[in-house]
Write a protein that holds these residues in place. Structure first.
Motif, mmCIF file in Angstrom:
data_model
loop_
_atom_site.group_PDB
_atom_site.id
_atom_site.type_symbol
_atom_site.label_atom_id
_atom_site.label_comp_id
_atom_site.label_asym_id
_atom_site.label_seq_id
_atom_site.Cartn_x
_atom_site.Cartn_y
_atom_site.Cartn_z
ATOM 1 N N ARG A 15 49.720 26.112 38.109
ATOM 2 C CA ARG A 15 49.289 25.391 36.916
ATOM 3 C C ARG A 15 49.107 26.271 35.683
ATOM 4 N NH1 ARG A 15 47.527 23.180 41.498
ATOM 5 N NH2 ARG A 15 47.304 20.915 41.629
ATOM 6 N N ALA A 16 48.997 27.585 35.876
ATOM 7 C CA ALA A 16 48.670 28.458 34.748
ATOM 8 C C ALA A 16 49.188 29.863 35.024
ATOM 9 C CB ALA A 16 47.152 28.457 34.528
ATOM 10 N N ASP A 17 48.612 30.851 34.349
ATOM 11 C CA ASP A 17 49.027 32.242 34.492
ATOM 12 C C ASP A 17 48.392 32.840 35.749
ATOM 13 O OD1 ASP A 17 49.690 34.883 34.294
ATOM 14 O OD2 ASP A 17 48.993 35.160 32.241
ATOM 15 N N GLY A 18 49.020 32.593 36.872
ATOM 16 C CA GLY A 18 48.473 33.076 38.137
ATOM 17 C C GLY A 18 48.437 34.586 38.230
ATOM 18 N N ASP A 19 49.340 35.276 37.543
ATOM 19 C CA ASP A 19 49.349 36.738 37.585
ATOM 20 C C ASP A 19 48.094 37.310 36.932
ATOM 21 O OD1 ASP A 19 51.765 36.754 38.890
ATOM 22 O OD2 ASP A 19 52.951 37.051 37.076
ATOM 23 N N TRP A 20 47.717 36.740 35.789
ATOM 24 C CA TRP A 20 46.493 37.208 35.129
ATOM 25 C C TRP A 20 45.291 37.007 36.047
ATOM 26 C CZ3 TRP A 20 41.902 34.786 34.005
ATOM 27 C CH2 TRP A 20 40.997 35.509 33.218
ATOM 28 N N TYR A 21 45.195 35.816 36.621
ATOM 29 C CA TYR A 21 44.071 35.509 37.511
ATOM 30 C C TYR A 21 44.055 36.466 38.709
ATOM 31 C CZ TYR A 21 41.353 33.030 41.035
ATOM 32 O OH TYR A 21 40.455 32.708 42.021
ATOM 33 N N ALA A 22 45.207 36.711 39.306
ATOM 34 C CA ALA A 22 45.277 37.601 40.476
ATOM 35 C C ALA A 22 44.831 39.015 40.116
ATOM 36 C CB ALA A 22 46.696 37.613 41.040
ATOM 37 N N ARG A 23 45.212 39.497 38.932
ATOM 38 C CA ARG A 23 44.803 40.843 38.516
ATOM 39 C C ARG A 23 43.285 40.928 38.350
ATOM 40 N NH1 ARG A 23 49.267 40.300 35.108
ATOM 41 N NH2 ARG A 23 47.897 39.900 33.309
ATOM 42 N N GLN A 24 42.694 39.896 37.765
ATOM 43 C CA GLN A 24 41.238 39.910 37.582
ATOM 44 C C GLN A 24 40.522 39.917 38.937
ATOM 45 O OE1 GLN A 24 40.383 40.360 34.334
ATOM 46 N NE2 GLN A 24 42.618 40.198 34.159
ATOM 47 N N CYS A 25 41.021 39.098 39.864
ATOM 48 C CA CYS A 25 40.404 39.052 41.194
ATOM 49 C C CYS A 25 40.534 40.395 41.898
ATOM 50 C CB CYS A 25 41.042 37.948 42.032
ATOM 51 S SG CYS A 25 40.603 36.273 41.514
ATOM 52 N N GLN A 26 41.687 41.032 41.766
ATOM 53 C CA GLN A 26 41.890 42.333 42.402
ATOM 54 C C GLN A 26 40.960 43.379 41.803
ATOM 55 O OE1 GLN A 26 45.829 44.088 41.946
ATOM 56 N NE2 GLN A 26 45.717 44.871 44.032
ATOM 57 N N ASP A 27 40.826 43.377 40.479
ATOM 58 C CA ASP A 27 39.931 44.335 39.831
ATOM 59 C C ASP A 27 38.487 44.132 40.283
ATOM 60 O OD1 ASP A 27 42.066 45.389 38.473
ATOM 61 O OD2 ASP A 27 41.615 44.375 36.572
ATOM 62 N N LEU A 28 38.075 42.896 40.400
ATOM 63 C CA LEU A 28 36.700 42.601 40.824
ATOM 64 C C LEU A 28 36.473 42.985 42.282
ATOM 65 C CD1 LEU A 28 36.287 39.149 39.059
ATOM 66 C CD2 LEU A 28 34.900 41.186 38.608
ATOM 67 N N ALA A 29 37.477 42.719 43.112
ATOM 68 C CA ALA A 29 37.331 43.018 44.543
ATOM 69 C C ALA A 29 37.229 44.514 44.812
ATOM 70 C CB ALA A 29 38.508 42.426 45.312
ATOM 71 N N HIS A 30 37.841 45.332 43.946
ATOM 72 C CA HIS A 30 37.857 46.772 44.173
ATOM 73 C C HIS A 30 36.955 47.535 43.206
ATOM 74 C CE1 HIS A 30 41.695 45.421 46.032
ATOM 75 N NE2 HIS A 30 41.342 46.317 46.947
ATOM 76 N N ALA A 31 36.140 46.815 42.446
ATOM 77 C CA ALA A 31 35.274 47.473 41.468
ATOM 78 C C ALA A 31 34.195 48.290 42.163
ATOM 79 C CB ALA A 31 34.635 46.432 40.565
ATOM 80 N N THR A 32 33.904 49.444 41.603
ATOM 81 C CA THR A 32 32.807 50.293 42.077
ATOM 82 C C THR A 32 31.626 50.124 41.129
ATOM 83 O OG1 THR A 32 33.490 52.195 40.752
ATOM 84 C CG2 THR A 32 34.484 51.954 42.941
ATOM 85 N N ALA A 33 30.500 50.701 41.502
ATOM 86 C CA ALA A 33 29.315 50.612 40.648
ATOM 87 C C ALA A 33 29.604 51.167 39.258
ATOM 88 C CB ALA A 33 28.151 51.343 41.295
ATOM 89 N N GLY A 34 30.400 52.239 39.210
ATOM 90 C CA GLY A 34 30.734 52.844 37.924
ATOM 91 C C GLY A 34 31.574 51.943 37.042
ATOM 92 N N ASP A 35 32.271 50.979 37.651
ATOM 93 C CA ASP A 35 33.086 50.044 36.880
ATOM 94 C C ASP A 35 32.259 48.921 36.252
ATOM 95 O OD1 ASP A 35 35.495 51.353 37.521
ATOM 96 O OD2 ASP A 35 35.602 50.305 39.443
ATOM 97 N N ARG A 36 30.950 48.880 36.592
ATOM 98 C CA ARG A 36 30.063 47.812 36.094
ATOM 99 C C ARG A 36 30.669 46.437 36.404
ATOM 100 N NH1 ARG A 36 26.164 49.805 32.817
ATOM 101 N NH2 ARG A 36 25.861 47.806 31.759
ATOM 102 N N PRO A 37 30.703 46.093 37.716
ATOM 103 C CA PRO A 37 31.394 44.861 38.135
ATOM 104 C C PRO A 37 30.860 43.593 37.475
ATOM 105 C CG PRO A 37 30.112 45.819 39.945
ATOM 106 C CD PRO A 37 30.160 46.838 38.866
#
Length: 290
Positions: A15-37
């Motif tokens: 329905r939309a830009d699935g690539d953008w959404y997937a990148r955000q989910c990946q960044d959040l899933a692998h975020a460390t404390a230093g990344d300020r999740p």
């Protein structure tokens, strides 16, 4: 939650830009404390409507079946694309949390800092969240909320309250729909959760509204017929006698009586058509208000 993330990814990619959404989910899933999740999550949730749009999610029948296989009672008929994405982003951010208490703390931060649209998505997301007692405090905030769309996001079309709310909180939620002028029929588990204490509360509410000369939501008769007690049965009998035939209120009283599990209440109304879907009939009656 991984299974839900997979479904959400598929729905949004169609329905939309699935690539953008997937990148955000990946960044959040692998975020460390230093990344300020938490900051990453707020940023992604904030721009999701611009990136993905606000059109209706409009799931197909096949997509709805997939969702109900994961969670019976799942109903996203009022969700938009950006709301689904925001729920998915929350799940992605929660993926590395150690337990339900940490997830509850994340939801608290979102509720305290997010705008109203982000809070609506947060509470809609309870349909996908684990049925974990650690989330009861946040659920209680939704039940107590006087903000109509926030309360509705949690209370309506959501299997979580039926499964998890303590009885007193569930009763409070059901009664509050009348004070916020919301339809009752989208609350799941009415017949299963209605109890004698709720019947007493409903009798008091009906008496207060009558004394003040105020109109009643016709769905009150449905809820009362599910848990009438002696006092409720007497009130239904009196209301039935005082209501003109052929009116919306008479039809609501008849519908309530036919749906009641109590034979003495069912006896108030003539038998209805076989095979009637009560939820469909109540939805039709309530549409003028919703």
């Amino acid at each position: 939650m991984r299974a839900w993330q997979g479904l959400l990814q598929g729905w949004l990619s169609a329905r939309a830009d699935g690539d953008w959404y997937a990148r955000q989910c990946q960044d959040l899933a692998h975020a460390t404390a230093g990344d300020r999740p938490l900051n990453l999550l707020f940023k992604a949730m904030g721009i999701a409507p611009r990136k993905l749009g606000k059109q209706d999610l409009a799931l197909s029948e096949a997509e709805q079946r997939q969702a109900r296989a994961l969670q019976p009672g799942f109903d996203a008929s009022r969700w938009s694309v950006d709301q689904a994405a925001r729920v998915g982003l929350i799940l992605a951010a929660a993926g590395n949390l150690p337990d339900g208490a940490a997830f509850a703390a994340l939801l608290d931060e979102l509720a305290n800092q997010g705008d109203i649209q982000e809070q609506i998505a947060l509470y809609q997301g309870f349909a996908l969240y684990p049925q974990d007692p650690a989330l009861l405090a946040r659920a209680g905030e939704a039940v107590r909320s006087g903000i109509r769309p926030i309360f509705a996001a949690f209370a309506l079309r959501n299997p979580w309250p039926q499964a998890m709310l303590p009885q007193a909180a569930w009763n409070q939620m059901a009664v509050k729909t009348f004070f916020l002028d919301l339809p009752l029929w989208p609350i799941q588990g009415l017949a299963e959760r209605a109890d004698q204490d709720l019947g007493e509360i409903l009798c008091d509410l009906a008496a207060e509204r009558a004394a003040a000369g105020r109109s009643l939501n016709l769905e009150l008769w449905r809820l009362l017929a599910l848990c009438p007690g002696e006092r409720g049965h007497a009130l239904l009998r009196q209301q039935y006698a005082d209501t003109r035939p052929g009116t919306h209120e008479m039809y609501a009283l008849q519908l309530a009586a036919r749906e009641s599990p109590h034979a003495d209440v069912r006896a108030l109304a003539p038998a209805g058509l076989p095979g009637i879907e009560f939820s469909d009939e109540w939805e039709r009656l309530a549409q003028w208000r919703e």
